[in-house]
Design a protein around this motif. Structure first.
Motif, PDB file in Angstrom:
ATOM      1  N   ALA B  84     -70.122  21.862 -32.377  1.00  0.00           N
ATOM      2  CA  ALA B  84     -70.579  20.992 -33.461  1.00  0.00           C
ATOM      3  C   ALA B  84     -70.689  21.765 -34.772  1.00  0.00           C
ATOM      4  O   ALA B  84     -70.326  21.259 -35.831  1.00  0.00           O
ATOM      5  CB  ALA B  84     -71.923  20.374 -33.102  1.00  0.00           C
ATOM      6  N   VAL B  85     -71.159  23.017 -34.707  1.00  0.00           N
ATOM      7  CA  VAL B  85     -71.243  23.830 -35.921  1.00  0.00           C
ATOM      8  C   VAL B  85     -69.846  24.023 -36.496  1.00  0.00           C
ATOM      9  O   VAL B  85     -69.625  23.907 -37.697  1.00  0.00           O
ATOM     10  CB  VAL B  85     -71.898  25.198 -35.635  1.00  0.00           C
ATOM     11  CG1 VAL B  85     -71.747  26.111 -36.828  1.00  0.00           C
ATOM     12  CG2 VAL B  85     -73.370  25.021 -35.301  1.00  0.00           C
ATOM     13  N   TYR B  86     -68.897  24.265 -35.609  1.00  0.00           N
ATOM     14  CA  TYR B  86     -67.529  24.429 -36.104  1.00  0.00           C
ATOM     15  C   TYR B  86     -67.071  23.170 -36.820  1.00  0.00           C
ATOM     16  O   TYR B  86     -66.564  23.219 -37.943  1.00  0.00           O
ATOM     17  CB  TYR B  86     -66.561  24.761 -34.957  1.00  0.00           C
ATOM     18  CG  TYR B  86     -65.152  24.918 -35.453  1.00  0.00           C
ATOM     19  CD1 TYR B  86     -64.760  26.089 -36.107  1.00  0.00           C
ATOM     20  CD2 TYR B  86     -64.235  23.879 -35.354  1.00  0.00           C
ATOM     21  CE1 TYR B  86     -63.500  26.216 -36.630  1.00  0.00           C
ATOM     22  CE2 TYR B  86     -62.967  23.996 -35.876  1.00  0.00           C
ATOM     23  CZ  TYR B  86     -62.597  25.163 -36.512  1.00  0.00           C
ATOM     24  OH  TYR B  86     -61.347  25.294 -37.052  1.00  0.00           O
ATOM     25  N   LEU B  87     -67.291  22.019 -36.169  1.00  0.00           N
ATOM     26  CA  LEU B  87     -66.808  20.763 -36.745  1.00  0.00           C
ATOM     27  C   LEU B  87     -67.532  20.428 -38.042  1.00  0.00           C
ATOM     28  O   LEU B  87     -66.942  19.947 -38.994  1.00  0.00           O
ATOM     29  CB  LEU B  87     -66.983  19.622 -35.747  1.00  0.00           C
ATOM     30  CG  LEU B  87     -66.029  19.671 -34.555  1.00  0.00           C
ATOM     31  CD1 LEU B  87     -66.384  18.601 -33.545  1.00  0.00           C
ATOM     32  CD2 LEU B  87     -64.593  19.513 -35.021  1.00  0.00           C
ATOM     33  N   ALA B  88     -68.847  20.698 -38.090  1.00  0.00           N
ATOM     34  CA  ALA B  88     -69.624  20.289 -39.260  1.00  0.00           C
ATOM     35  C   ALA B  88     -69.478  21.274 -40.419  1.00  0.00           C
ATOM     36  O   ALA B  88     -69.498  20.887 -41.577  1.00  0.00           O
ATOM     37  CB  ALA B  88     -71.100  20.135 -38.890  1.00  0.00           C
ATOM     38  N   GLU B  89     -69.341  22.561 -40.112  1.00  0.00           N
ATOM     39  CA  GLU B  89     -69.439  23.563 -41.181  1.00  0.00           C
ATOM     40  C   GLU B  89     -68.125  24.264 -41.509  1.00  0.00           C
ATOM     41  O   GLU B  89     -67.968  24.808 -42.586  1.00  0.00           O
ATOM     42  CB  GLU B  89     -70.484  24.624 -40.805  1.00  0.00           C
ATOM     43  CG  GLU B  89     -71.849  24.069 -40.449  1.00  0.00           C
ATOM     44  CD  GLU B  89     -72.568  23.492 -41.659  1.00  0.00           C
ATOM     45  OE1 GLU B  89     -72.221  23.859 -42.795  1.00  0.00           O
ATOM     46  OE2 GLU B  89     -73.468  22.659 -41.467  1.00  0.00           O
ATOM     47  N   TYR B  90     -67.211  24.320 -40.563  1.00  0.00           N
ATOM     48  CA  TYR B  90     -65.993  25.084 -40.823  1.00  0.00           C
ATOM     49  C   TYR B  90     -64.736  24.233 -40.884  1.00  0.00           C
ATOM     50  O   TYR B  90     -63.791  24.569 -41.580  1.00  0.00           O
ATOM     51  CB  TYR B  90     -65.799  26.166 -39.751  1.00  0.00           C
ATOM     52  CG  TYR B  90     -66.737  27.330 -39.902  1.00  0.00           C
ATOM     53  CD1 TYR B  90     -66.405  28.405 -40.730  1.00  0.00           C
ATOM     54  CD2 TYR B  90     -67.955  27.355 -39.252  1.00  0.00           C
ATOM     55  CE1 TYR B  90     -67.273  29.464 -40.887  1.00  0.00           C
ATOM     56  CE2 TYR B  90     -68.832  28.415 -39.400  1.00  0.00           C
ATOM     57  CZ  TYR B  90     -68.484  29.464 -40.225  1.00  0.00           C
ATOM     58  OH  TYR B  90     -69.337  30.525 -40.389  1.00  0.00           O
ATOM     59  N   ALA B  91     -64.718  23.136 -40.100  1.00  0.00           N
ATOM     60  CA  ALA B  91     -63.461  22.417 -39.914  1.00  0.00           C
ATOM     61  C   ALA B  91     -62.946  21.814 -41.210  1.00  0.00           C
ATOM     62  O   ALA B  91     -63.683  21.178 -41.946  1.00  0.00           O
ATOM     63  CB  ALA B  91     -63.655  21.322 -38.872  1.00  0.00           C
ATOM     64  N   ARG B  92     -61.700  22.073 -41.501  1.00  0.00           N
ATOM     65  CA  ARG B  92     -60.996  21.348 -42.552  1.00  0.00           C
ATOM     66  C   ARG B  92     -60.095  20.364 -41.828  1.00  0.00           C
ATOM     67  O   ARG B  92     -59.786  20.542 -40.658  1.00  0.00           O
ATOM     68  CB  ARG B  92     -60.150  22.307 -43.389  1.00  0.00           C
ATOM     69  CG  ARG B  92     -60.966  23.361 -44.085  1.00  0.00           C
ATOM     70  CD  ARG B  92     -61.410  22.846 -45.444  1.00  0.00           C
ATOM     71  NE  ARG B  92     -62.320  23.767 -46.094  1.00  0.00           N
ATOM     72  CZ  ARG B  92     -63.645  23.794 -45.871  1.00  0.00           C
ATOM     73  NH1 ARG B  92     -64.173  22.956 -44.991  1.00  0.00           N
ATOM     74  NH2 ARG B  92     -64.407  24.642 -46.496  1.00  0.00           N
ATOM     75  N   GLU B  93     -59.652  19.328 -42.533  1.00  0.00           N
ATOM     76  CA  GLU B  93     -58.779  18.366 -41.865  1.00  0.00           C
ATOM     77  C   GLU B  93     -57.469  19.037 -41.475  1.00  0.00           C
ATOM     78  O   GLU B  93     -56.737  19.525 -42.316  1.00  0.00           O
ATOM     79  CB  GLU B  93     -58.516  17.156 -42.776  1.00  0.00           C
ATOM     80  CG  GLU B  93     -59.727  16.252 -42.902  1.00  0.00           C
ATOM     81  CD  GLU B  93     -60.481  16.030 -41.577  1.00  0.00           C
ATOM     82  OE1 GLU B  93     -59.825  15.718 -40.565  1.00  0.00           O
ATOM     83  OE2 GLU B  93     -61.710  16.214 -41.558  1.00  0.00           O
ATOM     84  N   SER B  94     -57.225  19.114 -40.195  1.00  0.00           N
ATOM     85  CA  SER B  94     -55.987  19.709 -39.723  1.00  0.00           C
ATOM     86  C   SER B  94     -55.646  19.071 -38.389  1.00  0.00           C
ATOM     87  O   SER B  94     -56.438  18.337 -37.818  1.00  0.00           O
ATOM     88  CB  SER B  94     -56.146  21.215 -39.549  1.00  0.00           C
ATOM     89  OG  SER B  94     -56.975  21.487 -38.451  1.00  0.00           O
ATOM     90  N   ARG B  95     -54.446  19.364 -37.895  1.00  0.00           N
ATOM     91  CA  ARG B  95     -54.040  18.824 -36.598  1.00  0.00           C
ATOM     92  C   ARG B  95     -55.004  19.254 -35.520  1.00  0.00           C
ATOM     93  O   ARG B  95     -55.398  18.460 -34.677  1.00  0.00           O
ATOM     94  CB  ARG B  95     -52.650  19.355 -36.242  1.00  0.00           C
ATOM     95  CG  ARG B  95     -51.575  18.652 -36.989  1.00  0.00           C
ATOM     96  CD  ARG B  95     -50.564  18.051 -36.039  1.00  0.00           C
ATOM     97  NE  ARG B  95     -49.629  17.304 -36.834  1.00  0.00           N
ATOM     98  CZ  ARG B  95     -48.355  17.626 -36.938  1.00  0.00           C
ATOM     99  NH1 ARG B  95     -47.868  18.621 -36.239  1.00  0.00           N
ATOM    100  NH2 ARG B  95     -47.551  16.927 -37.705  1.00  0.00           N
ATOM    101  N   LEU B  96     -55.359  20.548 -35.555  1.00  0.00           N
ATOM    102  CA  LEU B  96     -56.242  21.093 -34.520  1.00  0.00           C
ATOM    103  C   LEU B  96     -57.553  20.323 -34.494  1.00  0.00           C
ATOM    104  O   LEU B  96     -58.029  19.900 -33.447  1.00  0.00           O
ATOM    105  CB  LEU B  96     -56.498  22.582 -34.790  1.00  0.00           C
ATOM    106  CG  LEU B  96     -57.448  23.254 -33.795  1.00  0.00           C
ATOM    107  CD1 LEU B  96     -56.801  23.339 -32.425  1.00  0.00           C
ATOM    108  CD2 LEU B  96     -57.837  24.635 -34.284  1.00  0.00           C
TER     109      LEU B  96
END
Lengths: 309, 278, 253
Positions: B84-96
């Motif tokens: 969740a931390v990855y999704l909320a704080e790091y993730a940019r819109e990408s395929r992955l």
């Protein structure tokens, strides 16, 4: 008068020294830890892949052996004779699910309309809490309730054992209530206030406005709630096992006992081996595909409803 | 029928429906608990089950539930929160990222019986863990993972960006900001997710039945031992007609645990909202 | 009087994706002074402010060209530690943003982040910072209470105290008084005067009178360009550019 801050050279140097070390340590972590986060997120992705892989791998060989068509349309399930036809269970699942929707959806929809349009705040709060609680009660408790209350009741009214499609459908109708109700409530709430005002301004009554404007505007979200409810009902296991009787014959009426796909898996898994075990996995695959298709349909409906707004 | 009478009629019907829904809930809870409470006492909670559960208490079942659920949280919480931390704080819109999001939604949509099948073929058979606490816990962990990820991500996103900016402006690094600012602020929300997951794990039957075993009634000593949880115990007592009295009592304990978890969740959520409102 | 230059920008441009939000700004900000940046909404003054401690990095899709020299060193050159820059160049936002923790923990947040753990030292820093932000007397008896319970003006001074605790050299303030009532706003201005002796302050404001009252230097921004930069007195009494005059006399904006 606030005091001013002075910066004596010595204390500043000391502070600098205190600062330096931890910052270095964090900088290397700064690169590594997000990697761990990403790894965790990837585990979720891997889990879905591994789950699909193993469930399919364990069931496909039997479907190949028996043939997809005869597996799906075979009317006889007799593992000891090596005959695997799941039509009775497929019928059972669909019959129970559809009856549950027929019973549960109107109540859920009415509840959603009541909550969003008519309920005084205190009543709404109580009702919402009840629905949250209904959603939290484990399915085995619903099954138990079915056994101790519903079955005797059905026995009294219709005679027989009580174990029936109808018993399963009633229990499922209660169980899908929270899902259908809360999803359609969301849909109703996203209808813009201007629509309502527009209709009321034309002299329509509150109910006419709901019927003529609000529900039509929310229809795709409401439809999605039905699909989600259907998925829940199809996938439900324990509560159903406890009240439907679990015979593998084709049902002829709603009062006949029946076995669902989910029940088939749980009941026989304990002692199944070889082909029989694979046949149970194959049953699982059919269920899996059904439910994934329903979830996908619900997602599409949602996406559509959002685009149209 | 005039629009007015129709409106009145509809109101009556809707009130009736609301009353029915509330009655159903109350009748389920009250019916079970009224018959169950007399049998729930200290002896019932602390004694071993005897004769398949026909006599005695549920002490080993409680222990089994505790082990399986705690262990599943032990696996699911760190992975779920980190994801969740990855999704909320790091993730940019990408395929992955969209693949990850799609996986989480799919995982949430899989019915518990499929988790059971998977846990059985993968943990019990393939990894040779047997019917055991560890197999059951890992299966449940997968099942509650989406709940924890979603709730945690939502509560992290609810932390005002001004907090994060304020922290960064003081020279905190991104990681420091996450651990010292974002996660502490979102903590009640994260706990809510964990509690919701706990509720699901406690109540789950099908998946546990297929992975943790069901026949064991002795006290499990290692995580390789099989265990029976409360929900499974209730199922067996009732379905195999062993003892309705014990079934009522077990159901009562189960309902009370769920209600307790539920109200804890609600109060935490209320506190979380109040805290972020100001 | 010769002026030491604390921050200088050279041909500084900022892009948000395709849009150029700042156009080739070159400006020298003198040490131990208050520099006000004025201009209509969307003129780029806040963007400019955020480039001075690299808070723009936080915004997705933003790109910086040109140089920002802090004591002669370009903060955008390769290998610069952003945290170090932000520690030296503090920022106070338009809306006070105290963290949801106690007053004490708010002020101690920065020092702790930078590795200070000893309670005695922290106590000392917290008191000194709160005193310097003219807040000590109001909160000394409730340091363990939540910072969210303070009034808007107190919150803004708390945020300043929080920044003071990391011993910055420069303060960037983005309309720090716009969310405050007149009395709190006045207290804040007094505080700025005090801070000026030890710090370099850059303040963005919509309030002309405030700019005239507190600042020694003033820059006027319009559509991403810096139209005029001079001593505040000159800008307000004898502007060189027609557009500056129009803005100051309230003819547009």
């Amino acid at each position: 008068m606030p005091a001013s801050i002075s910066h004596p050279a010595t204390s500043k140097a000391k502070l600098q020294a205190l600062r330096k070390k931890p910052v270095r340590k964090y900088l290397s972590l700064e690169m590594a830890v997000p990697g761990v986060f990403l790894l965790s997120a990837s585990i979720v992705m891997a889990a879905v892949a591994v789950i699909s892989l193993f469930v399919f791998r364990s069931g496909i060989p039997l479907i190949q052996k028996v043939g997809l068509v005869s597996f799906l349309t075979g009317r006889t399930w007799d593992p000891s004779a090596g005959i695997y036809g799941i039509l009775p269970m497929l019928t059972g699942s669909l019959l129970v699910t559809i009856t549950a929707l027929v019973l549960g959806v109107p109540v859920a929809l009415a509840g959603a309309v009541f909550l969003s349009e008519f309920a005084p705040i205190t009543v709404a709060v109580v009702l919402r809490r009840c629905i949250e609680l209904l959603a939290g009660i484990p399915s085995v408790v619903y099954g138990f309730f079915g056994v101790i209350v519903l079955l005797p009741l059905l026995r009294q009214i219709f005679g027989g054992s009580g174990f029936s499609v109808l018993a399963g459908a009633i229990v499922l109708a209660i169980m899908i209530l929270p899902t259908v109700l809360s999803v359609s409530l969301e849909a109703i709430k996203t209808v813009p206030q201007e629509y309502r005002e527009g209709s009321l301004a034309l002299g329509a009554t509150h109910w006419q406005t709901i019927k003529g404007v609000v529900l039509p505007a929310a229809r795709s979200g409401i439809f999605a709630s039905f699909i989600l409810g259907m998925g829940r009902a199809l996938g439900e296991t324990m509560a159903v096992i406890m009240v439907v009787g679990n015979t593998t014959r084709m049902p002829r009426s709603l009062l006949d006992p029946v076995r669902t796909l989910t029940a088939n898996v749980v009941i026989e898994m304990k002692y199944a081996t070889g082909d029989h075990q694979q046949a149970l996995f194959a049953t699982g695959i059919v269920l899996f595909l059904f439910i994934m298709a329903l979830n996908f349909a619900a997602r599409l409906t949602f996406a559509n409803s959002r685009r149209s707004k | 029928m005039s629009p007015r009478t129709e409106e009145r009629l509809v109101k009556v019907v809707l009130w009736a429906v609301a009353a029915v829904v509330i009655t159903i809930l109350l009748s389920i809870v009250v019916h079970v608990m009224v018959r169950g409470i007399p049998s729930v006492n200290l002896t019932f909670l602390t004694e071993m089950p005897r004769r398949m559960g026909k006599e005695g208490g549920i002490s080993t079942v409680l222990a089994g539930t505790l082990y399986v659920v705690t262990l599943s949280l032990f696996f699911a919480t760190p992975i779920g929160v980190a994801a969740a931390v990855y999704l909320a704080e790091y993730a940019r819109e990408s395929r992955l990222v969209s693949a990850i999001r799609f996986s989480i939604e799919s995982l949430a949509g899989i019915p518990s019986i499929i988790f059971g099948l998977f846990g059985f073929v993968f943990f019990v058979l393939y990894l040779r863990m047997g019917w055991s606490i560890i197999s059951g816990a890992l299966t449940l962990a997968l099942m509650i993972l989406p709940t924890i990820v979603r709730t945690t991500e939502e509560s992290l996103k609810a932390v005002p960006s001004s907090y994060k900016e304020g922290s960064l402006a003081l020279g905190a690094t991104r990681l420091q900001t996450i651990f010292k600012m974002a996660i502490p602020s979102a903590l009640p929300g994260i706990l809510t997710g964990i509690l919701l997951g706990t509720g699901r794990a406690v109540g789950e039957t099908a998946a546990v039945l297929l992975t943790a075993g069901s026949s064991a009634l002795s006290l499990p000593r290692t995580i390789k031992d099989p265990a029976r949880t409360l929900a499974v115990h209730l199922f067996i007592l009732s379905h195999e007609g062993i003892s309705m009295e014990k079934a009522y009592a077990t159901a009562t304990v189960l309902i009370v645990s769920i209600l307790a978890l539920n109200s804890l969740t609600t109060s935490l959520l209320t506190r979380f909202r109040q805290r972020l409102m100001q | 009087m010769t002026l030491a230059i604390k921050i200088a920008t050279k041909n500084l441009s900022v892009y948000y994706r395709q849009l150029q939000a700042l156009k080739y700004i070159s400006m020298s900000i003198p040490e131990h002074s208050i520099t006000a940046l004025i201009g209509p909404s969307g003129c780029g003054k806040s963007t400019f402010l955020r480039t001075l401690n690299r808070m723009n990095d936080v915004i997705e899709g933003s790109r910086v060209e040109g140089e920002v020299l802090l004591d002669g060193q370009n903060i955008y050159s390769h290998g610069v530690d952003v945290s170090e820059i932000r520690k030296r160049v503090a920022m106070v936002f338009q809306k006070p943003n105290p963290f949801p923790m106690s007053i004490y923990d708010n002020v101690a947040y920065g020092p702790r982040i930078h590795g200070l753990k000893r309670r005695g030292v922290l106590d000392e820093i917290v008191e000194r910072s709160l005193r310097a932000a003219a807040l000590w007397d109001e909160v000394k008896d409730r340091l363990e209470k939540s910072a969210l319970g303070l009034s808007g003006g107190q919150q803004q001074r708390l945020v300043i105290a929080r920044a003071l605790a990391v011993r910055p050299e420069v303060f960037l303030m983005d309309e720090p008084a716009s969310a405050l009532d007149p009395i709190s706003s006045g207290k804040l201005e007094d505080l700025l005067f005090e801070l000026r002796r030890d710090y370099t302050i850059v303040i963005v404001t919509h309030n002309m009178q405030q700019a005239a009252r507190v600042s020694q230097y003033c820059g006027f921004f319009l559509s991403g360009e810096m139209v005029e930069f001079n001593q505040t007195k000159t800008v307000f009494t004898n502007p060189r550019d027609k557009r500056t005059e129009d803005y100051i006399t309230g003819r547009f904006g």
